[in-house]
Design an enzyme around this catalytic site. Structure first.
Site, PDB file in Angstrom:
ATOM      1  N   THR A 115      48.752  65.068  55.848  1.00  9.49           N
ATOM      2  CA  THR A 115      47.853  64.386  56.782  1.00  9.49           C
ATOM      3  C   THR A 115      47.851  65.005  58.174  1.00  9.49           C
ATOM      4  OG1 THR A 115      47.329  62.205  57.732  1.00  9.49           O
ATOM      5  CG2 THR A 115      49.640  62.731  57.508  1.00  9.49           C
ATOM      6  N   THR A 163      44.371  62.588  56.083  1.00 15.33           N
ATOM      7  CA  THR A 163      45.273  62.539  54.928  1.00 15.33           C
ATOM      8  C   THR A 163      44.589  63.033  53.661  1.00 15.33           C
ATOM      9  OG1 THR A 163      46.258  60.588  55.938  1.00 15.33           O
ATOM     10  CG2 THR A 163      46.835  60.995  53.641  1.00 15.33           C
TER      11      THR A 163
HETATM   12  N1  GLY Z   1      48.744  58.849  58.828  1.00 14.46           N
HETATM   13  C1  GLY Z   1      48.658  58.083  57.648  1.00 14.46           C
HETATM   14  C2  GLY Z   1      49.965  57.604  57.154  1.00 14.46           C
HETATM   15  O1  GLY Z   1      50.963  58.276  57.350  1.00 14.46           O
HETATM   16  O2  GLY Z   1      50.044  56.546  56.588  1.00 14.46           O
END
Ligand code: GLY
Length: 569
Positions: free
Chosen positions: A397, A379
């Site tokens: 991310t 992210t």
């Molecule tokens: N992959 C991190 C989130 O979406 O919170």
């Protein structure tokens, strides 16, 4: 996933993804008068600034910054991932939220991760984290295209140019990328593209296979990734690694435009991410509870920090119980934010003791119909403010470092499927416990914590903010925003100040070792009964504070915890 495995991953994550050093990037803050970009890599901020100088607006610059981030930090984001963009258009003061989150392949099932078996060696190695089944259908190419087509003013090929140059000519490997490469080295060695990378800090890295993708994307847009040869290569790689994504899944991917979530608290209008993010909801509910519990003008100190921790416990429980893909389940957001419910939670906050999270559990009474399915079913954060006053707040991310740790069509593929619950009550890599509504399912988007946010005072945006760092994204974003807006800290001071984190489960208050709280504050929190444990750092925040008078000033900060640097004019 068992709790112990999850904790191991969380610890790895705490040391790596969420950041490395603080204080080692003296240029992490800057003041500009016309426009500004804050991202967690200097070359990516520079890519955005280049596009602003070439006549692009905040949307063009945000897209260029995202594309460049995907080149220079493939551990965190890229075309194989997805994200959210919140866009403020100065022309009509409108705020639009683009959801380009990955979604599950059509063949996904509720039980696809509910099994234990032999695991490959190395960290983050559950089925939902490593290999083909971990890969969600990427949303980033469609998201970038949508951002540019809907709000930008330059052509896609101009916006792609800085990232393409970085991929072709090379860039210097950062401390953050080198550290992540070091931990995941053995897994990266298995991939034909990533095994060729020299990820030593200071080395120059060229990304020729990604350059080919960027050239095609610049000319033909997202369709080349969702349909053409690149898409076919991506699908073949996923299936070779045991995954179920198909070309139909790619072709069917759609960006969703959603109404942002917002609330007025502490004299400001907070506009942030709606579901499938639970992050924006957590922040909004926490702010409303806090305002009730500590009043409109709280001073920084143990009482406020304690109340903030207590205010996070209820929303994280709501997340477990109610959150899922808003296209597939009805979310009782208004009911969860009802004033009487906020007041009940605020009334529970005692100044002298911490409550167990379960004390804040407040199930909502629903009829069967309200629970029915509706008809339609690693992210990085960046902020851009342009010379016309448009603002882009974008979080992007691939989930865990280097996503599923393999490439397809030259693109590092995400492992966003780990943001689903592998089983009801099971925790993911961030120890976030998921409920039935967040089990995997066909074309479902997993619940996220990403919280790109814009705060307004009256009609004017005064802060663009967001973070990377899993479950800590929202608690970090909220603390820095409050530091700036309530505690009158300079943006730089607000970002570097110590942060804390609590997510209801586990019942542990994490405090940063990198930016330690004073011992007086720690003692005061301990006395109230908080179970305190260290964490290397609490997420990485990028922020631009917008001062309108007496002179326009843009205070741009890239969190030194990840080594970024802002750019602008
Ligand atoms: N992959 C991190 C989130 O979406 O919170």
């Amino acid at each position: 996933m068992t709790r112990s495995v999850s904790i191991v991953i969380w610890c790895i994550w705490a040391v790596l993804i969420a950041g490395l050093t603080v204080g080692s990037a003296p240029d992490h803050a800057a003041v500009f008068t016309r426009d500004a970009v804050a991202s967690d890599h200097a070359a990516a901020s520079q890519a955005g600034a280049e596009i602003l100088a070439a006549g692009g607006n905040a949307a063009d610059a945000a897209a260029a910054t995202m594309l460049a981030l995907g080149v220079v930090n493939p551990a965190s984001s890229g075309l194989g991932g997805g994200g959210f963009a919140l866009y403020y258009s100065a022309e009509d003061a409108s705020l639009t939220f683009l959801d380009f989150r990955e979604r599950a392949p059509r063949a996904s099932t509720r039980t696809m991760f509910d099994r234990e078996g032999p695991r490959p060696p190395g960290p983050a190695n559950a089925l939902s984290q490593l290999g083909g089944l971990a890969v969600g259908v990427p949303g980033e190419p469609a998201g970038i295209e949508a951002l540019v087509q809907r709000f930008g003013r330059l052509s896609l090929d101009k916006v792609v140019a800085p990232a393409l140059r970085l991929a072709e000519q090379g860039f210097v490997v950062s401390e953050a990328l080198a550290a992540m490469g070091n931990v995941f080295e053995a897994q990266l060695r298995e991939d034909p593209v990533m095994s060729t990378w020299n990820l030593e800090e200071g080395a120059t890295l060229k990304r020729s296979s990604l350059a080919r993708v960027l050239r095609a994307f610049a000319q033909k847009g997202a369709a080349v990734i969702y349909g053409g040869v690149i898409g076919q290569e991506m699908v073949a790689a996923v299936q070779r690694h045991g995954g179920i994504m198909t070309l139909d899944d790619l072709r069917a991917y759609r960006v969703r435009t959603r109404k942002p979530l917002e609330a007025t608290a502490f004299g400001h209008r907070w506009v942030t991410a709606p579901p499938p993010s639970a992050g924006g909801f957590t922040m909004v509910q926490s702010l409303l509870i806090l305002q009730e519990a500590v009043g409109e003008d709280p001073s920084y100190g143990p009482s406020l920090l304690h109340a903030m921790v207590e205010s996070w416990k209820g929303p994280f429980l709501d997340r477990q119980r109610y959150f899922g893909d808003p296209d597939q389940v009805i979310l009782p957001i208004a009911r969860m934010l009802e004033a009487s419910r906020i007041r009940r939670r605020a009334d529970l906050v005692d100044d002298d003791r911490a409550h167990p999270a379960s004390d804040y559990d407040m199930p909502i009474e629903w009829t069967r119909n309200q629970l029915a399915t509706p008809d339609d079913a690693g992210t990085s954060h960046l902020c851009v403010v342009d010379g016309e006053g448009n603002v882009a707040s974008v979080t992007t991310t691939v989930n865990l470092p280097f996503g599923a740790r393999f490439t397809g069509g030259g693109i590092v593929l995400n492992d966003e499927m780990d943001d689903f619950a592998s089983a009801v009550g099971a925790a993911n890599a961030f120890e976030l416990v998921g409920g039935a509504r967040n089990l995997p399912g066909p074309w479902k988007r997993p619940v996220s914590t990403m919280s790109p946010t814009i705060v307004l005072s009256g009609e004017k945006p005064v802060l663009c903010i967001g973070a990377s760092g899993g479950s800590r994204i929202v608690t970090a974003t909220q603390q820095v925003a409050m530091n700036i807006l309530l505690h009158d800290m300079q943006a730089d001071e607000a970002v570097t100040a110590p942060r804390i984190h609590h997510q209801g489960f586990p019942e542990t208050l994490r405090v940063e070792t990198l930016a330690p709280l004073s011992s007086a504050l720690l003692d005061a929190l301990r006395e109230r009964g908080h179970d305190i444990a260290p964490i290397h750092n609490v997420a990485n925040v990028q922020a631009i504070e917008i001062e309108h008078a007496p002179t326009r000033m843009l205070h741009a900060v890239s969190d030194p915890r990840k080594g970024g640097r802002p750019a602008g004019h």
